[in-house]
Design a protein around this motif. Structure first.
Motif, PDB file in Angstrom:
ATOM      1  N   GLN A  86       5.401   0.730  -3.728  1.00 55.50           N
ATOM      2  CA  GLN A  86       5.104  -0.452  -3.345  1.00 55.50           C
ATOM      3  C   GLN A  86       6.289  -1.280  -3.871  1.00 55.50           C
ATOM      4  O   GLN A  86       5.902  -2.036  -5.204  1.00 55.50           O
ATOM      5  CB  GLN A  86       3.738  -0.756  -4.204  1.00 55.50           C
ATOM      6  CG  GLN A  86       2.655   0.056  -3.403  1.00 55.50           C
ATOM      7  CD  GLN A  86       1.163  -0.146  -4.208  1.00 55.50           C
ATOM      8  OE1 GLN A  86       1.137  -1.494  -4.594  1.00 55.50           O
ATOM      9  NE2 GLN A  86       0.289   0.511  -3.667  1.00 55.50           N
ATOM     10  N   HIS A  95       2.329  -3.686   4.826  1.00 51.72           N
ATOM     11  CA  HIS A  95       1.693  -2.404   4.620  1.00 51.72           C
ATOM     12  C   HIS A  95       2.282  -1.366   5.436  1.00 51.72           C
ATOM     13  O   HIS A  95       1.857  -0.650   6.382  1.00 51.72           O
ATOM     14  CB  HIS A  95       0.259  -2.586   4.906  1.00 51.72           C
ATOM     15  CG  HIS A  95      -0.812  -3.292   4.163  1.00 51.72           C
ATOM     16  ND1 HIS A  95      -0.873  -2.992   3.070  1.00 51.72           N
ATOM     17  CD2 HIS A  95      -1.019  -4.696   4.491  1.00 51.72           C
ATOM     18  CE1 HIS A  95      -1.770  -4.344   2.601  1.00 51.72           C
ATOM     19  NE2 HIS A  95      -1.375  -4.970   3.235  1.00 51.72           N
ATOM     20  N   ASN A 109       4.405   1.918   6.461  1.00 53.14           N
ATOM     21  CA  ASN A 109       4.254   3.355   5.965  1.00 53.14           C
ATOM     22  C   ASN A 109       5.559   4.170   6.176  1.00 53.14           C
ATOM     23  O   ASN A 109       5.671   5.200   6.297  1.00 53.14           O
ATOM     24  CB  ASN A 109       3.187   3.970   6.740  1.00 53.14           C
ATOM     25  CG  ASN A 109       3.222   4.028   8.056  1.00 53.14           C
ATOM     26  OD1 ASN A 109       4.259   3.745   8.757  1.00 53.14           O
ATOM     27  ND2 ASN A 109       2.140   4.652   8.610  1.00 53.14           N
ATOM     28  N   SER A 121       0.807  -1.174  -0.049  1.00 57.03           N
ATOM     29  CA  SER A 121       0.026  -0.025  -0.126  1.00 57.03           C
ATOM     30  C   SER A 121       0.894   1.217   0.015  1.00 57.03           C
ATOM     31  O   SER A 121       2.137   1.176   0.213  1.00 57.03           O
ATOM     32  CB  SER A 121      -0.798   0.045   1.193  1.00 57.03           C
ATOM     33  OG  SER A 121      -0.154  -0.178   2.435  1.00 57.03           O
ATOM     34  N   GLY A 122       0.305   2.624  -0.284  1.00 58.03           N
ATOM     35  CA  GLY A 122       0.955   3.725  -0.446  1.00 58.03           C
ATOM     36  C   GLY A 122       1.479   3.844  -1.745  1.00 58.03           C
ATOM     37  O   GLY A 122       1.388   3.348  -2.735  1.00 58.03           O
TER      38      GLY A 122
END
Length: 120
Positions: free
Chosen positions: A16, A53, A55, A12-13
């Motif tokens: 990737q 996932h 961040n 995600s983001g």
């Protein structure tokens, strides 16, 4: 016990990265790596997990083993004492010896008890 998170892909983001380009294969390879790491360090399987996932925020109570290709994106990650680069090929092959050596050299592993020390 401190949690160890293995990061070899991010799903995600904006950024990737993947290990192989196949999410199922990537998840399997990362699982294989962290299972080998838990067995080598004599840790319960729940102490080492995959993080798909992430961040890029570093929790000081978590130890991160991150694919060197992801670390190359930002040079700020290695400023954290709890972020360790893992070679891409080691993640692909499930080889944990270099990661174990890095953990020991940074004194993040108590080699007498084969356990992860708290470093927060």
């Amino acid at each position: 016990m401190t949690t160890i998170k293995v990061i070899g892909d991010i799903l995600s983001g904006n950024y990737q990265p993947t290990l192989t380009g196949n999410r199922i294969v990537d998840a399997s390879l990362i699982d294989h790596f962290f299972q080998n790491l838990a067995a080598t360090l004599h840790l319960p399987p729940i102490a080492v997990t995959a993080e798909h996932h992430w961040n890029f925020k570093v929790d000081p109570t978590v130890l991160y083993l991150v694919d060197q290709r992801i670390i190359q994106v930002t040079d700020r990650l290695l400023e954290h004492h709890n972020v360790i680069a893992v070679t891409h090929s080691d993640l692909l092959r499930g080889q944990v010896t270099l990661a174990q050596n890095q953990l020991q050299s940074k004194h993040l592993i108590n080699t007498n008890k084969k356990d992860v020390q708290s470093f927060s």
